[in-house]
Write a protein that holds these residues in place. Sequence first.
Motif, PDB file in Angstrom:
ATOM      1  N   THR A   1       0.841  -1.196   0.000  1.00 25.60           N
ATOM      2  CA  THR A   1       0.000   0.000   0.000  1.00 25.60           C
ATOM      3  C   THR A   1       0.879   1.251   0.000  1.00 25.60           C
ATOM      4  O   THR A   1       1.821   1.361   0.784  1.00 25.60           O
ATOM      5  CB  THR A   1      -0.921   0.037   1.235  1.00 25.60           C
ATOM      6  OG1 THR A   1      -1.729  -1.141   1.263  1.00 25.60           O
ATOM      7  CG2 THR A   1      -1.819   1.265   1.194  1.00 25.60           C
ATOM      8  N   VAL A   2       0.562   2.170  -0.906  1.00 24.54           N
ATOM      9  CA  VAL A   2       1.183   3.491  -0.926  1.00 24.54           C
ATOM     10  C   VAL A   2       0.057   4.502  -1.078  1.00 24.54           C
ATOM     11  O   VAL A   2      -0.653   4.494  -2.088  1.00 24.54           O
ATOM     12  CB  VAL A   2       2.199   3.636  -2.083  1.00 24.54           C
ATOM     13  CG1 VAL A   2       2.764   5.048  -2.115  1.00 24.54           C
ATOM     14  CG2 VAL A   2       3.326   2.614  -1.954  1.00 24.54           C
TER      15      VAL A   2
ATOM     16  N   LEU B   1       1.782   9.675  -7.825  1.00 21.98           N
ATOM     17  CA  LEU B   1       2.610   8.727  -7.084  1.00 21.98           C
ATOM     18  C   LEU B   1       3.871   8.319  -7.841  1.00 21.98           C
ATOM     19  O   LEU B   1       4.879   7.985  -7.227  1.00 21.98           O
ATOM     20  CB  LEU B   1       1.789   7.480  -6.735  1.00 21.98           C
ATOM     21  CG  LEU B   1       0.554   7.717  -5.858  1.00 21.98           C
ATOM     22  CD1 LEU B   1      -0.174   6.397  -5.609  1.00 21.98           C
ATOM     23  CD2 LEU B   1       0.931   8.373  -4.541  1.00 21.98           C
ATOM     24  N   ILE B   2       3.825   8.323  -9.171  1.00 21.86           N
ATOM     25  CA  ILE B   2       4.974   7.911  -9.976  1.00 21.86           C
ATOM     26  C   ILE B   2       5.730   9.162 -10.432  1.00 21.86           C
ATOM     27  O   ILE B   2       5.169  10.029 -11.104  1.00 21.86           O
ATOM     28  CB  ILE B   2       4.531   7.083 -11.196  1.00 21.86           C
ATOM     29  CG1 ILE B   2       3.768   5.840 -10.732  1.00 21.86           C
ATOM     30  CG2 ILE B   2       5.738   6.667 -12.037  1.00 21.86           C
ATOM     31  CD1 ILE B   2       3.134   5.046 -11.856  1.00 21.86           C
ATOM     32  N   HIS B   3       7.012   9.237 -10.070  1.00 19.40           N
ATOM     33  CA  HIS B   3       7.793  10.446 -10.333  1.00 19.40           C
ATOM     34  C   HIS B   3       9.049  10.119 -11.144  1.00 19.40           C
ATOM     35  O   HIS B   3       9.653   9.051 -10.975  1.00 19.40           O
ATOM     36  CB  HIS B   3       8.207  11.102  -9.026  1.00 19.40           C
ATOM     37  CG  HIS B   3       7.043  11.453  -8.144  1.00 19.40           C
ATOM     38  ND1 HIS B   3       6.379  12.652  -8.233  1.00 19.40           N
ATOM     39  CD2 HIS B   3       6.425  10.735  -7.173  1.00 19.40           C
ATOM     40  CE1 HIS B   3       5.403  12.680  -7.341  1.00 19.40           C
ATOM     41  NE2 HIS B   3       5.400  11.523  -6.686  1.00 19.40           N
ATOM     42  N   THR B   4       9.439  11.071 -12.001  1.00 19.28           N
ATOM     43  CA  THR B   4      10.688  10.982 -12.752  1.00 19.28           C
ATOM     44  C   THR B   4      11.790  11.705 -11.985  1.00 19.28           C
ATOM     45  O   THR B   4      11.584  12.827 -11.514  1.00 19.28           O
ATOM     46  CB  THR B   4      10.540  11.628 -14.139  1.00 19.28           C
ATOM     47  OG1 THR B   4       9.502  10.977 -14.856  1.00 19.28           O
ATOM     48  CG2 THR B   4      11.846  11.516 -14.926  1.00 19.28           C
TER      49      THR B   4
ATOM     50  N   LEU C   1       8.381   5.559  -7.059  1.00 12.24           N
ATOM     51  CA  LEU C   1       7.001   5.646  -6.597  1.00 12.24           C
ATOM     52  C   LEU C   1       7.048   6.029  -5.122  1.00 12.24           C
ATOM     53  O   LEU C   1       7.689   5.362  -4.321  1.00 12.24           O
ATOM     54  CB  LEU C   1       6.273   4.302  -6.786  1.00 12.24           C
ATOM     55  CG  LEU C   1       4.767   4.330  -6.520  1.00 12.24           C
ATOM     56  CD1 LEU C   1       4.055   3.367  -7.458  1.00 12.24           C
ATOM     57  CD2 LEU C   1       4.442   3.967  -5.079  1.00 12.24           C
ATOM     58  N   LYS C   2       6.389   7.127  -4.788  1.00 10.56           N
ATOM     59  CA  LYS C   2       6.429   7.596  -3.399  1.00 10.56           C
ATOM     60  C   LYS C   2       5.168   8.362  -3.066  1.00 10.56           C
ATOM     61  O   LYS C   2       4.467   8.853  -3.952  1.00 10.56           O
ATOM     62  CB  LYS C   2       7.651   8.478  -3.161  1.00 10.56           C
ATOM     63  CG  LYS C   2       7.721   9.742  -4.014  1.00 10.56           C
ATOM     64  CD  LYS C   2       8.993  10.518  -3.747  1.00 10.56           C
ATOM     65  CE  LYS C   2       9.048  11.791  -4.593  1.00 10.56           C
ATOM     66  NZ  LYS C   2      10.274  12.562  -4.346  1.00 10.56           N
TER      67      LYS C   2
ATOM     68  N   LYS D   1       9.303   1.170  -2.822  1.00  7.22           N
ATOM     69  CA  LYS D   1       8.735   2.481  -2.502  1.00  7.22           C
ATOM     70  C   LYS D   1       9.799   3.439  -1.968  1.00  7.22           C
ATOM     71  O   LYS D   1      10.566   3.106  -1.059  1.00  7.22           O
ATOM     72  CB  LYS D   1       7.640   2.310  -1.457  1.00  7.22           C
ATOM     73  CG  LYS D   1       7.130   3.607  -0.866  1.00  7.22           C
ATOM     74  CD  LYS D   1       6.244   3.341   0.326  1.00  7.22           C
ATOM     75  CE  LYS D   1       5.908   4.626   1.073  1.00  7.22           C
ATOM     76  NZ  LYS D   1       5.096   4.370   2.295  1.00  7.22           N
ATOM     77  N   GLY D   2       9.858   4.630  -2.572  1.00  7.09           N
ATOM     78  CA  GLY D   2      10.792   5.653  -2.125  1.00  7.09           C
ATOM     79  C   GLY D   2      12.192   5.509  -2.676  1.00  7.09           C
ATOM     80  O   GLY D   2      13.027   6.397  -2.476  1.00  7.09           O
TER      81      GLY D   2
END
Length: 223
Positions: free
Chosen positions: A129-130, A210-213, A221-222, A166-167
Amino acid sequence: MNILLVEDEREVAGFIKKGLEEQGYTITTVHDGKEAIETAVSNNLDLIILDVMLPSLNGFEVCKSIRQHKKEVPILMLTALGTVHDKVEGLESGADDYLTKPFHFEELIARIKALIRRQKAVASGKTYTVEDLVIDCYKKSVLRAGKEIFLTAKEFTLLELLMVNKGRVLSRASIDEAVWGINFNRGTNLVDVYINYLRGKIDKGYSKKLIHTVIGMGYVLKD
């Protein structure tokens, strides 16, 4: 270990069947698309090896149909169609891996073992879970804010990789290896394409992305 082999060329099917049985696998062989769907749906299988060029229905259509009934069984496509477009179509139809003919039998065995290992790794019912995004690795289900999101097999594998890490920033090379295997052609932009697919399903329409470049490094994903 029960494997369904779908191959219309009987000589090729016989060669693969003999080799896999010598490795200790139990092989059921069918030679056309419709029979493949019926056999896959009505039997407990550990893996499906699926040729693309089949009578009645092609492998892409067969794969999509099987995925409507069974989301969890690993599917390895075998085909002489080796362009990136063909590979993407195979993965988008629900295949977990794609092996181009002609191939070395040792590579086929390695791909089978890798898929089975991956299947066992997620069979424990693990849930991640995020924020409001929930992924169930056993049911192969994804929810965001309580709404079900439907992903292809490779989209799910990619999202699972991001959720587990995650992270943590993952490079394109590490994503290539984890999702598509060490032999995948890294000269393509397939990672970027699939990240965009995921963003369209996971982030589109939600204020919190939630999904970052991470420019020059990769993706994360964070929350």
